[in-house]
Design a protein around this motif. Structure first.
Motif, PDB file in Angstrom:
ATOM      1  N   VAL A  91       0.835  -1.203   0.000  1.00  0.00           N
ATOM      2  CA  VAL A  91       0.000   0.000   0.000  1.00  0.00           C
ATOM      3  C   VAL A  91       0.870   1.254   0.000  1.00  0.00           C
ATOM      4  N   LEU A  92       1.913   1.273   0.824  1.00  0.00           N
ATOM      5  CA  LEU A  92       2.759   2.465   0.904  1.00  0.00           C
ATOM      6  C   LEU A  92       3.431   2.756  -0.436  1.00  0.00           C
ATOM      7  N   ALA A  93       3.905   1.709  -1.099  1.00  0.00           N
ATOM      8  CA  ALA A  93       4.587   1.899  -2.388  1.00  0.00           C
ATOM      9  C   ALA A  93       3.648   2.526  -3.417  1.00  0.00           C
ATOM     10  N   ASP A  94       2.393   2.131  -3.393  1.00  0.00           N
ATOM     11  CA  ASP A  94       1.410   2.687  -4.333  1.00  0.00           C
ATOM     12  C   ASP A  94       1.199   4.178  -4.123  1.00  0.00           C
ATOM     13  N   HIS A  95       1.513   4.656  -2.913  1.00  0.00           N
ATOM     14  CA  HIS A  95       1.328   6.078  -2.595  1.00  0.00           C
ATOM     15  C   HIS A  95       2.674   6.801  -2.443  1.00  0.00           C
ATOM     16  N   SER A  96       3.754   6.174  -2.950  1.00  0.00           N
ATOM     17  CA  SER A  96       5.100   6.751  -2.892  1.00  0.00           C
ATOM     18  C   SER A  96       5.535   7.074  -1.467  1.00  0.00           C
ATOM     19  N   TYR A  97       5.148   6.197  -0.545  1.00  0.00           N
ATOM     20  CA  TYR A  97       5.589   6.305   0.849  1.00  0.00           C
ATOM     21  C   TYR A  97       6.609   5.200   1.138  1.00  0.00           C
ATOM     22  N   ALA A  98       7.526   5.488   2.033  1.00  0.00           N
ATOM     23  CA  ALA A  98       8.524   4.509   2.458  1.00  0.00           C
ATOM     24  C   ALA A  98       8.200   4.018   3.864  1.00  0.00           C
ATOM     25  N   LEU A  99       8.725   2.849   4.201  1.00  0.00           N
ATOM     26  CA  LEU A  99       8.562   2.295   5.545  1.00  0.00           C
ATOM     27  C   LEU A  99       9.899   2.321   6.260  1.00  0.00           C
ATOM     28  N   MET A 100       9.950   2.982   7.416  1.00  0.00           N
ATOM     29  CA  MET A 100      11.144   2.982   8.252  1.00  0.00           C
ATOM     30  C   MET A 100      10.968   1.922   9.330  1.00  0.00           C
ATOM     31  N   LEU A 101      11.881   0.967   9.381  1.00  0.00           N
ATOM     32  CA  LEU A 101      11.793  -0.154  10.318  1.00  0.00           C
ATOM     33  C   LEU A 101      12.972  -0.123  11.271  1.00  0.00           C
ATOM     34  N   GLN A 102      12.691  -0.237  12.565  1.00  0.00           N
ATOM     35  CA  GLN A 102      13.773  -0.286  13.554  1.00  0.00           C
ATOM     36  C   GLN A 102      13.426  -1.278  14.654  1.00  0.00           C
ATOM     37  N   VAL A 103      14.411  -2.066  15.050  1.00  0.00           N
ATOM     38  CA  VAL A 103      14.266  -3.024  16.141  1.00  0.00           C
ATOM     39  C   VAL A 103      14.736  -2.367  17.431  1.00  0.00           C
ATOM     40  N   ALA A 104      13.956  -2.526  18.496  1.00  0.00           N
ATOM     41  CA  ALA A 104      14.301  -1.949  19.802  1.00  0.00           C
ATOM     42  C   ALA A 104      14.264  -3.042  20.861  1.00  0.00           C
ATOM     43  N   ALA A 105      14.977  -2.806  21.971  1.00  0.00           N
ATOM     44  CA  ALA A 105      15.077  -3.816  23.024  1.00  0.00           C
ATOM     45  C   ALA A 105      13.881  -3.807  23.970  1.00  0.00           C
ATOM     46  N   THR A 106      13.258  -2.641  24.152  1.00  0.00           N
ATOM     47  CA  THR A 106      12.149  -2.512  25.097  1.00  0.00           C
ATOM     48  C   THR A 106      11.077  -1.591  24.504  1.00  0.00           C
ATOM     49  N   PRO A 107       9.845  -1.666  25.023  1.00  0.00           N
ATOM     50  CA  PRO A 107       8.819  -0.720  24.583  1.00  0.00           C
ATOM     51  C   PRO A 107       9.201   0.731  24.871  1.00  0.00           C
ATOM     52  N   GLU A 108       9.922   0.960  25.952  1.00  0.00           N
ATOM     53  CA  GLU A 108      10.356   2.320  26.279  1.00  0.00           C
ATOM     54  C   GLU A 108      11.320   2.855  25.209  1.00  0.00           C
ATOM     55  N   GLN A 109      12.213   1.972  24.729  1.00  0.00           N
ATOM     56  CA  GLN A 109      13.110   2.381  23.648  1.00  0.00           C
ATOM     57  C   GLN A 109      12.334   2.653  22.369  1.00  0.00           C
TER      58      GLN A 109
END
Length: 341
Positions: A91-109
């Motif tokens: 869906v994002l690609a169809d609207h020229s949007y990118a997805l930023m993905l990041q892994v974190a150790a805790t919900p607070e992070q």
């Protein structure tokens, strides 16, 4: 190669940089013919907007954020997240949007990542997964006013827009099916206990087992990995009240559990029936093929992405109730030995 700039376009078009800016941002001040000519030159020389400059000017970042509080090594073998992300990306690609993905150790992070993204204007919105009770990410996004969609139950989504399905209904269908086959001792190998969907499934499992008057039922929590699934299976089948059926919270644990049971000389489904939550190609290629709770996970991600883009566009979006998972019986479930003809 030098990155093309607005000055390069202005030189080619014979106009000022202000006129180029007006044309590229679809603002009044230039004729339609001149606007089209400027855009054509920009396309020809490969000009693209500078994200940092757009952030400073208040323009949209044209990206959305997704953080995951899971070990990065697990994500590569977890079909659910790969399918979910594929639906979001489509869906994002169809609207020229990118997805930023990041892994974190805790919900607070994770919450701090959202604060940084929003402060740096790197995202226009966010998608939350693995909803927790009193989730710090929910309060953080409410405080920031960042458009956000929660893939999780509305009860813990706060003011954010939820995209969800009724896990309790799927649990009930599964336990009732196993009971109809004659199983009176059923175990559930669940995921992380702090997750809302885990707790809701636990509650539904306990309720339906008690309602049906089963002889014995139990829940064991794990971290979703194959190793934990195998260890939980060994403990269960090695106990005096061995279950005749086990329901696993993902396909990785179900496959590992089936392997552990077979190593202990148990036949699947002759001695032990197995059900996996969330179907996948892995569930279907093992032998016997796993009975599984199936749903269209890419569509689930797509619904979340569409809801978020609508929020970013200023629309009022109600919660999205997705389709419930449904049980697909395969070769890993059968009547227990005591009732088999």
């Amino acid at each position: 190669m030098k990155r093309p700039t607005i000055a390069d376009i202005a030189r080619r078009a014979g106009v000022s940089k202000v006129a180029v800016s007006y044309a590229l941002n679809d603002r009044p001040g230039v004729s339609e013919a001149r606007r089209a000519a400027i855009k054509a030159i920009a396309e020809e020389i490969g000009w693209r907007p500078n994200s940092a400059a757009r952030a400073l000017s208040g323009a949209r970042a044209r990206s959305v954020g997704l953080t995951l509080c899971r070990p990065a090594r697990i994500l590569g073998v977890e079909p659910f997240f790969m399918e979910l992300i594929s639906g979001i990306e489509g869906v994002l690609a169809d609207h020229s949007y990118a997805l930023m993905l990041q892994v974190a150790a805790t919900p607070e992070q994770e919450a701090e990542v959202h604060r940084r993204w929003w402060g740096e204007r790197r995202v226009d919105g966010a998608i939350l997964v693995d909803l927790r009770f009193d989730d710090p990410r929910v309060s953080t996004l409410e405080e920031l006013g960042l458009p956000a969609v929660v893939i999780g139950h509305p009860s813990q989504a706060g003011a954010l827009t939820p995209v969800w399905s009724d896990d309790a209904a799927a649990v009930r269908e599964t336990v009732e099916c196993l009971a109809a086959l004659g199983h009176r001792r059923i175990a559930r190998v669940a995921g992380l206990p702090e997750l809302v969907h885990t707790a809701l499934r636990d509650q539904a499992f306990t309720a339906v087992c008690e309602e049906l008057g089963l002889e014995w039922h139990a829940i064991m929590h794990t971290d979703y990995t194959g190793g934990e699934g195998a260890r939980a299976t060994r403990r269960l089948v090695g106990s005096p009240t061995r279950p005749t059926a086990v329901v696993y919270d993902n396909d990785i644990m179900a496959v590992a559990g089936m392997s552990a049971a077979q190593e202990m000389r148990l036949d699947v489904p002759g001695d032990l029936s197995i059900v996996a939550w969330d179907d996948s190609p892995l569930s279907q290629i093992v032998r016997p093929a796993l009975s599984a709770l199936t749903r269209d996970i890419p569509a689930y991600g797509a619904h979340a992405a569409r809801a978020l883009l609508a929020l970013i566009g200023g629309e009022l979006v109600e919660g999205v109730r997705d389709e419930d998972a449904r049980l697909v019986p395969r070769g890993s479930t059968a009547p227990p030995p005591a009732v088999r003809p």
